[in-house]
Design an enzyme around this catalytic site. Structure first.
Site, PDB file in Angstrom:
ATOM      1  N   VAL A  66       0.907  -1.149  -0.168  1.00  0.00           N
ATOM      2  CA  VAL A  66       0.058  -0.059   0.078  1.00  0.00           C
ATOM      3  C   VAL A  66       0.900   1.267   0.123  1.00  0.00           C
ATOM      4  CG1 VAL A  66      -1.900   1.032   1.211  1.00  0.00           C
ATOM      5  CG2 VAL A  66      -1.755  -1.331   1.361  1.00  0.00           C
ATOM      6  N   PRO A  67       1.611   1.449  -1.017  1.00  0.00           N
ATOM      7  CA  PRO A  67       2.524   2.729  -1.228  1.00  0.00           C
ATOM      8  C   PRO A  67       1.502   3.823  -1.176  1.00  0.00           C
ATOM      9  CG  PRO A  67       2.386   1.573  -3.207  1.00  0.00           C
ATOM     10  CD  PRO A  67       1.731   0.722  -2.369  1.00  0.00           C
ATOM     11  N   HIS A  68       1.939   4.970  -0.600  1.00  0.00           N
ATOM     12  CA  HIS A  68       1.124   6.201  -0.328  1.00  0.00           C
ATOM     13  C   HIS A  68       1.830   7.448  -0.326  1.00  0.00           C
ATOM     14  CE1 HIS A  68       1.274   4.376   3.694  1.00  0.00           C
ATOM     15  NE2 HIS A  68       1.396   5.564   3.982  1.00  0.00           N
ATOM     16  N   GLY A  69       1.243   8.504  -0.551  1.00  0.00           N
ATOM     17  CA  GLY A  69       1.974  10.003  -0.416  1.00  0.00           C
ATOM     18  C   GLY A  69       1.154  11.112  -0.390  1.00  0.00           C
ATOM     19  N   ILE A 104      -2.229   5.009  -3.012  1.00  0.00           N
ATOM     20  CA  ILE A 104      -2.987   6.139  -2.491  1.00  0.00           C
ATOM     21  C   ILE A 104      -2.483   7.255  -2.487  1.00  0.00           C
ATOM     22  CG2 ILE A 104      -4.673   6.772  -0.600  1.00  0.00           C
ATOM     23  CD1 ILE A 104      -4.881   3.829   0.544  1.00  0.00           C
TER      24      ILE A 104
END
Length: 150
Positions: A66-69, A104
């Site tokens: 779940v990479p996110h920034g 996300i």
């Protein structure tokens, strides 16, 4: 926002073309930027995701990442989903390759607008059968239908 509200087949890639972690991140960011009007600066989003990864991998267990920034280059919360059936090393918590990726992206000035989506993904991760069905999806429409319960 819930995961269901964020799913858009235009931002789902089955299968991913990338063969490594940075490639997955780049591919999903570019998918979001090209398919929606929510990303004004793809490079700023990519850097925000890389900066978050530098704090610790977002590779969870059971093949999910779940990479996110957060960045001002994003309007509202948005999601890109990718599938790598063969798996990609994502420095996951269980040491296994990740096969299902949920990127996300959120605006930097909103505190926690993506928390509901993260909670939905966490719940999803408890169902091995659902994860396997998603990884076996033939295309974006099929993956979306599975997630939306159609």
């Amino acid at each position: 926002m819930s995961l269901i509200e964020l799913i858009d087949k235009r931002t789902v890639k089955v299968p991913l073309e990338a063969a490594d972690k940075q490639g997955v991140l780049r591919e999903l960011v570019e998918l979001l930027a090209s398919a929606t009007d929510k990303v004004s600066d793809p490079e700023a989003l990519y850097q925000a995701v890389l900066d978050r990864e530098a704090l610790g991998s977002t590779g969870l267990t059971d093949g999910i990442a779940v990479p996110h920034g957060k960045t001002n280059a994003v309007k509202n919360v948005c999601l890109a989903v990718g599938v790598a059936p063969g798996g990609i090393d994502f420095d996951a918590a269980d040491g296994k390759p990740s096969r299902l990726f949920f990127l996300i992206a959120a605006s930097a000035d909103k505190a926690g607008p993506h928390i509901a989506a993260l909670a939905d993904i966490a719940r999803l991760s408890h169902s091995g059968a659902l994860i396997n069905a998603l990884v076996r999806s033939r295309d974006a429409s099929e993956l979306c239908a599975i997630l939306q319960g159609d």
